[in-house]
Design an enzyme around this catalytic site. Sequence first.
Site, short mmCIF file in Angstrom:
data_model
loop_
_atom_site.label_atom_id
_atom_site.label_comp_id
_atom_site.label_asym_id
_atom_site.label_seq_id
_atom_site.Cartn_x
_atom_site.Cartn_y
_atom_site.Cartn_z
N ASP A 7 0.87 -1.18 0.00
CA ASP A 7 0.00 0.00 0.00
C ASP A 7 0.91 1.23 0.00
O ASP A 7 2.13 1.11 -0.16
CB ASP A 7 -1.01 -0.05 1.17
CG ASP A 7 -0.37 0.24 2.53
OD1 ASP A 7 0.88 0.32 2.61
OD2 ASP A 7 -1.12 0.36 3.51
N CYS A 64 3.23 -3.00 3.93
CA CYS A 64 2.39 -1.84 4.26
C CYS A 64 3.17 -1.01 5.28
O CYS A 64 4.38 -1.18 5.40
CB CYS A 64 1.00 -2.26 4.74
SG CYS A 64 0.94 -3.12 6.33
N THR A 66 3.13 -0.94 8.63
CA THR A 66 3.64 -1.78 9.72
C THR A 66 3.93 -3.20 9.29
O THR A 66 4.63 -3.94 10.00
CB THR A 66 2.59 -1.87 10.85
OG1 THR A 66 1.40 -2.43 10.28
CG2 THR A 66 2.29 -0.51 11.45
N GLY A 67 3.33 -3.63 8.21
CA GLY A 67 3.36 -5.04 7.80
C GLY A 67 2.26 -5.86 8.45
O GLY A 67 2.04 -7.01 8.09
N GLY A 69 -1.29 -5.11 8.96
CA GLY A 69 -2.59 -5.23 8.26
C GLY A 69 -2.49 -6.11 7.04
O GLY A 69 -3.34 -6.98 6.79
N HIS A 97 10.95 -23.54 9.16
CA HIS A 97 9.97 -24.17 10.06
C HIS A 97 8.53 -24.08 9.54
O HIS A 97 7.77 -25.02 9.73
CB HIS A 97 10.01 -23.51 11.44
CG HIS A 97 11.28 -23.78 12.19
ND1 HIS A 97 11.33 -23.88 13.56
CD2 HIS A 97 12.56 -23.97 11.76
CE1 HIS A 97 12.57 -24.12 13.96
NE2 HIS A 97 13.35 -24.16 12.88
N HIS A 133 7.82 -30.38 11.25
CA HIS A 133 7.35 -29.10 10.70
C HIS A 133 6.22 -29.33 9.69
O HIS A 133 5.26 -28.55 9.66
CB HIS A 133 8.51 -28.34 10.07
CG HIS A 133 9.54 -27.90 11.07
ND1 HIS A 133 9.19 -27.27 12.24
CD2 HIS A 133 10.88 -28.03 11.09
CE1 HIS A 133 10.28 -27.01 12.94
NE2 HIS A 133 11.33 -27.47 12.26
C1 RB5 Z 1 -1.72 3.00 6.41
O1 RB5 Z 1 -1.73 4.26 7.01
C2 RB5 Z 1 -1.42 1.93 7.42
O2 RB5 Z 1 -2.49 1.78 8.29
C3 RB5 Z 1 -1.10 0.62 6.73
O3 RB5 Z 1 -0.05 0.82 5.85
C4 RB5 Z 1 -0.68 -0.51 7.63
O4 RB5 Z 1 0.32 -0.14 8.52
C5 RB5 Z 1 -1.78 -1.25 8.29
O5 RB5 Z 1 -1.57 -2.23 9.02
#
Ligand code: RB5
Length: 142
Positions: A7, A64, A66-67, A69, A97, A133
């Site tokens: 994203d 994204c 944070t990775g 979502g 694993h 595994h």
């Molecule tokens: C976008 O602002 C942010 O929410 C998305 O990139 C991500 O971090 C969601 O988990």
Amino acid sequence: MIALGCDHGGYELMQEVIMHLEKRGIEYKNFGTYSKESCDYPEFAQAVAHAVTDGVCEKGILICGTGIGISIAANKVPGIRAALCHDCFSAKATREHNNANILAMGGRVVGAGLALDIVDLFLDTPFSEDERHIRRIEKIEA
Ligand code: RB5
């Protein structure tokens, strides 16, 4: 073939990943997003996840902010084992694993240097094929 999706929060880091794959001569299919304009990460997670489960691509990389979502969304698709990794140990271990088929990262969490090392470990580490595994992975799908 590696499926790529991000994203707006992962867009910049994905450009680094793309340049890195090109340098390594690794083929990829980019499912977007294609700009920094705000967008919805589940759409890209689902496109990449289905490319992997359909067999169009062998693995995927999702980014994204944070990775979190984008990995949650990908893991809703049966057969997907998306691993959120921000360190090299986890990237190697999740291949050995968990036979993870998607790597997720946060573009607002890791710098490009570490992220590209994580990408290399994820792409280059084989699954261990250990019976224990395999058994545990089968229980995930049950
Ligand atoms: C976008 O602002 C942010 O929410 C998305 O990139 C991500 O971090 C969601 O988990």
